[in-house]
Write an enzyme that holds these catalytic residues in place. Sequence first.
Site, mmCIF file in Angstrom:
data_model
loop_
_atom_site.group_PDB
_atom_site.id
_atom_site.type_symbol
_atom_site.label_atom_id
_atom_site.label_comp_id
_atom_site.label_asym_id
_atom_site.label_seq_id
_atom_site.Cartn_x
_atom_site.Cartn_y
_atom_site.Cartn_z
ATOM 1 C CG HIS A 116 46.481 39.633 45.071
ATOM 2 N ND1 HIS A 116 45.308 39.904 45.746
ATOM 3 C CD2 HIS A 116 46.464 40.420 43.966
ATOM 4 C CE1 HIS A 116 44.605 40.810 45.069
ATOM 5 N NE2 HIS A 116 45.274 41.130 43.992
ATOM 6 C CE LYS A 118 47.635 44.249 46.422
ATOM 7 N NZ LYS A 118 46.567 43.297 46.066
ATOM 8 C CG ASP A 123 62.728 50.691 62.548
ATOM 9 O OD1 ASP A 123 63.543 50.127 61.797
ATOM 10 O OD2 ASP A 123 62.795 51.893 62.842
ATOM 11 C CG HIS A 314 41.999 47.291 43.728
ATOM 12 N ND1 HIS A 314 43.016 47.106 44.649
ATOM 13 C CD2 HIS A 314 42.234 46.405 42.736
ATOM 14 C CE1 HIS A 314 43.831 46.159 44.234
ATOM 15 N NE2 HIS A 314 43.388 45.711 43.080
ATOM 16 C CE LYS A 316 41.952 43.556 46.506
ATOM 17 N NZ LYS A 316 41.168 43.714 45.324
ATOM 18 C CG ASP A 321 25.792 42.027 63.452
ATOM 19 O OD1 ASP A 321 24.996 42.368 62.555
ATOM 20 O OD2 ASP A 321 25.733 40.930 64.034
#
Length: 406
Positions: A116, A118, A123, A314, A316, A321
């Site tokens: 899941h 990404k 380089d 979508h 996350k 603080d």
Amino acid sequence: MAHGIPPLRSGHHLQLLEGSVELFPAMVTAIDAALREVRLETYIFDFNESGAEVAYALERAARRGVAVQVVVDGLGSGDLPPAQLQRLEMAGVQWHVYSPTGTLGLLWPGQWRRLHRKLCVVDGAVGFCGGINILDDFHDPNHGALEAPRLDFAVRVTGPLVARMQETMERLWRRIEAVRRLRSAHLRGTLTSLRASGTRAAVPAPPVLSHGLPRAKAALLLRDNLRNRAVIERAYLRAIGRAHREVIIANAYFVPGARMRRALVNAARRGVHVRLLLQGRYEYFMQYYASRPVFGALLRAGVEITEYEPSFLHAKVAVVDGHWATVGSSNLDPLSLLLAREANVIVEDRAFAHRLRQRLLHAVQHEGRRMEAAAYDNRSRATRAKEWVALVLMRLALLVQGKKYL
């Protein structure tokens, strides 16, 4: 660090990117400048609209001799267009599918463990991490065209953690190669290849050229089903437990376990302003309804819950603080925290946290609907029944995996 949270290291340049409209041009620019190699991992690779621009950049890189390796998830990406795959392969792009679903699909217990995360590294010098698939902001594979862009984030980073991103991607590639060769009954060749790949010298990365001093502290959190099973959840719990003023969390599929619920309730009760920005539109039955039974205890403790309305949420991400932040692929639900391979960047930098906080506050104040405790308590019997069914399904899915979370 295998079992704990890796230490934050200084020396990073970070750029917050919102949606594919910001991420894809940054990725294409990096890929077009690649001299040696491009590595990409994603749950969904969709060739529609702007997703095709990333594919074309990978093709261009491979045609000029850059080593290009791509891994997509077998469930998230499904059956990829044969014409597109043929075009990439003819250009020299190396392509693997992580855990193809086979004929049984999710009926086979092991198929719930998905790739899941990404990640993209170019380089060995610049990396990208976040929640954004190779998927156009205005297109959804299940729901078609969207009226407003999906809300999601990624981060472009240069600095020490890029080496860790590259290392984990190389390791996964070698593992997939080994499994593929074993299945082809080439055991002797596989073992020889693994010995060679495990001892090969690392190619030094080119120097990172950027303006200003790289001051931001950051670390890469990698969740897997071996040594790092709880590292992302621990990072959230530590940040929430240390919060003094404010916690803002935006999460697409929010089904917190007992420890996470206690942490949020305790923070609210000690005077921390806890805001949750959650999915307001129906997307998947289990994730949408299984989250709602926990809202009551949170609302009673003073946690503010806002449901995002313009499009699918979508993201996350979180800010605590005004100085601690995280951007990544991990939802706060058992599918992410117990089963999937995930990757989050945690950041200690006020400028970065400020930008993310301002965007989340704008969404909370102008793009969402505040959930009221009275309305929640008066939800219909039909809604409660759907919540019960969703929770049972999620618990059964976890039970089959030998997991317990709720």
